[in-house]
Design a protein around this motif. Sequence first.
Motif, PDB file in Angstrom:
ATOM      1  N   ARG A  45      -2.138   0.370  -8.607  1.00  0.00           N
ATOM      2  CA  ARG A  45      -2.349  -1.031  -8.225  1.00  0.00           C
ATOM      3  C   ARG A  45      -3.752  -1.481  -8.607  1.00  0.00           C
ATOM      4  N   LYS A  46      -3.841  -2.763  -8.777  1.00  0.00           N
ATOM      5  CA  LYS A  46      -5.116  -3.357  -9.166  1.00  0.00           C
ATOM      6  C   LYS A  46      -6.001  -3.479  -7.928  1.00  0.00           C
ATOM      7  N   ARG A  47      -7.244  -3.058  -8.058  1.00  0.00           N
ATOM      8  CA  ARG A  47      -8.194  -3.157  -6.949  1.00  0.00           C
ATOM      9  C   ARG A  47      -9.479  -3.809  -7.437  1.00  0.00           C
ATOM     10  N   ARG A  88      -6.255   9.132  -3.871  1.00  0.00           N
ATOM     11  CA  ARG A  88      -6.462   7.890  -4.625  1.00  0.00           C
ATOM     12  C   ARG A  88      -7.643   8.061  -5.560  1.00  0.00           C
ATOM     13  N   ASP A 129       0.843  -1.184   0.000  1.00  0.00           N
ATOM     14  CA  ASP A 129       0.000   0.000   0.000  1.00  0.00           C
ATOM     15  C   ASP A 129       0.886   1.245   0.000  1.00  0.00           C
ATOM     16  N   ASP A 161      -9.778  -4.127   2.804  1.00  0.00           N
ATOM     17  CA  ASP A 161      -8.330  -4.162   2.962  1.00  0.00           C
ATOM     18  C   ASP A 161      -7.991  -4.977   4.208  1.00  0.00           C
ATOM     19  N   ASP A 183      -9.982  -1.916   6.767  1.00  0.00           N
ATOM     20  CA  ASP A 183     -10.634  -1.034   5.806  1.00  0.00           C
ATOM     21  C   ASP A 183     -10.863   0.356   6.396  1.00  0.00           C
ATOM     22  N   GLU A 237      -6.293   1.527  -9.448  1.00  0.00           N
ATOM     23  CA  GLU A 237      -6.320   2.680  -8.566  1.00  0.00           C
ATOM     24  C   GLU A 237      -4.946   3.334  -8.564  1.00  0.00           C
ATOM     25  N   SER A 261      -3.305  -6.170   1.826  1.00  0.00           N
ATOM     26  CA  SER A 261      -3.806  -6.716   0.566  1.00  0.00           C
ATOM     27  C   SER A 261      -5.328  -6.659   0.577  1.00  0.00           C
ATOM     28  N   GLN A 262      -5.871  -6.573  -0.594  1.00  0.00           N
ATOM     29  CA  GLN A 262      -7.321  -6.518  -0.675  1.00  0.00           C
ATOM     30  C   GLN A 262      -7.882  -7.936  -0.671  1.00  0.00           C
ATOM     31  N   THR A 312      -9.449   6.149  -9.445  1.00  0.00           N
ATOM     32  CA  THR A 312      -9.284   5.237 -10.565  1.00  0.00           C
ATOM     33  C   THR A 312      -8.515   5.968 -11.672  1.00  0.00           C
TER      34      THR A 312
END
Lengths: 182, 181
Positions: free
Chosen positions: B99-101, B150, A57, A127, A154, B128, A101-102, B152
């Motif tokens: 990063r991919k979200r 942050r 992050d 998260d 989160d 994102e 990490s998500q 998109t």
Amino acid sequence: MRVSRARSATIAALLLSASTTIGCAALTVNSYVEPRIDLRSYRTFNWAPADRLATGDPRLDNNQFFDERVRRQVERGLAGRGFEQTTDAPDLLVHYHASVSQEIDTRNIDREYEHSDAHEYEPQVYDAGTLVIDLVEARTNRLIWRGWAEGNIDGLIDNQESLQKQIDEAVAHILSRLPRQL
Amino acid sequence: MRGRQVAIAALVASVTTVGCATTMAVSSHVERGLDFSRYHSFSWGPADALPKGDPRLDNDPFYKDHVLGAVEKQLAKRGFELTTTGAADLLIHYHANIRKRFAIDRGAQAYDSCNGANCPPETIAYEEGTLVLDFIDARTNRLVWRGWARNTVEDTLRNRDKMARRVDQAVTEMLKRLPPH
């Protein structure tokens, strides 16, 4: 057109709910100890050189506020359990690593959708944070103890105060798994 | 119905937290109790070696120029002076990451075009982007403030005008969170 509008609205809603919903979630804490090691035979510790690994992050990478809070709490926690910090040939070297990490919680998806309030059976995205604390025997450079806490964080990084509380709680929980020195 | 309420709540939240109707999420961390009126000048510090997470941002002079320009403009408005020779009070550097979200798309429900079992939610992936600004006390070499935004980036990476506007907005919103100076 309409689909992509709805989609960016969803992203907007998620970004915002992530930054406005705050709360300490339950932590899962665990530890591992190397077999045949008696942690009571170690008395002193110091920090190992920082590993500077990416956390996953960008808000936490190289974040001195986060780093100092974790270190302060680890030092207090170890002192509270009878370990003494020293630069002079410490028994233990300590380092920590944090990662984010998500996660997608899909527990409810397989249930029958129509028989219940739909919103309770939808997948959730959040998260997840993990904090790992390692104790390494300085003499042999061998990992002898590892403790970690995992939980839903989160919205926490966007709120400095809540994040600090979560750090304090995580470190305290992890170190409570260490034996108290006499 | 409930989907619509959530959408409205999100809209209200966006207006109240960000101050304008965008999808940007902005926040910051700060050294507590520090008096920012002691800082008058800044210069650009060396970039860090953190991963950008995306080759499309590596060595992109357009992006870099826009970030630098936006920060310099906003800080000038707040009375900070850019120092190009000699010592400044603050060193600033920025970090950009993609990063991919994932998100759960409840769009169909929110727009009332279906309900319940007819429109199960979809998991969607998006990219994102995060822009991070670090303010470092040049004398002590300590981080005193970090802000980030942050959003998109799917619509900005291929559209330079949009990217420039997005960067301006990110920097403006972020720096509103700086302690009084």
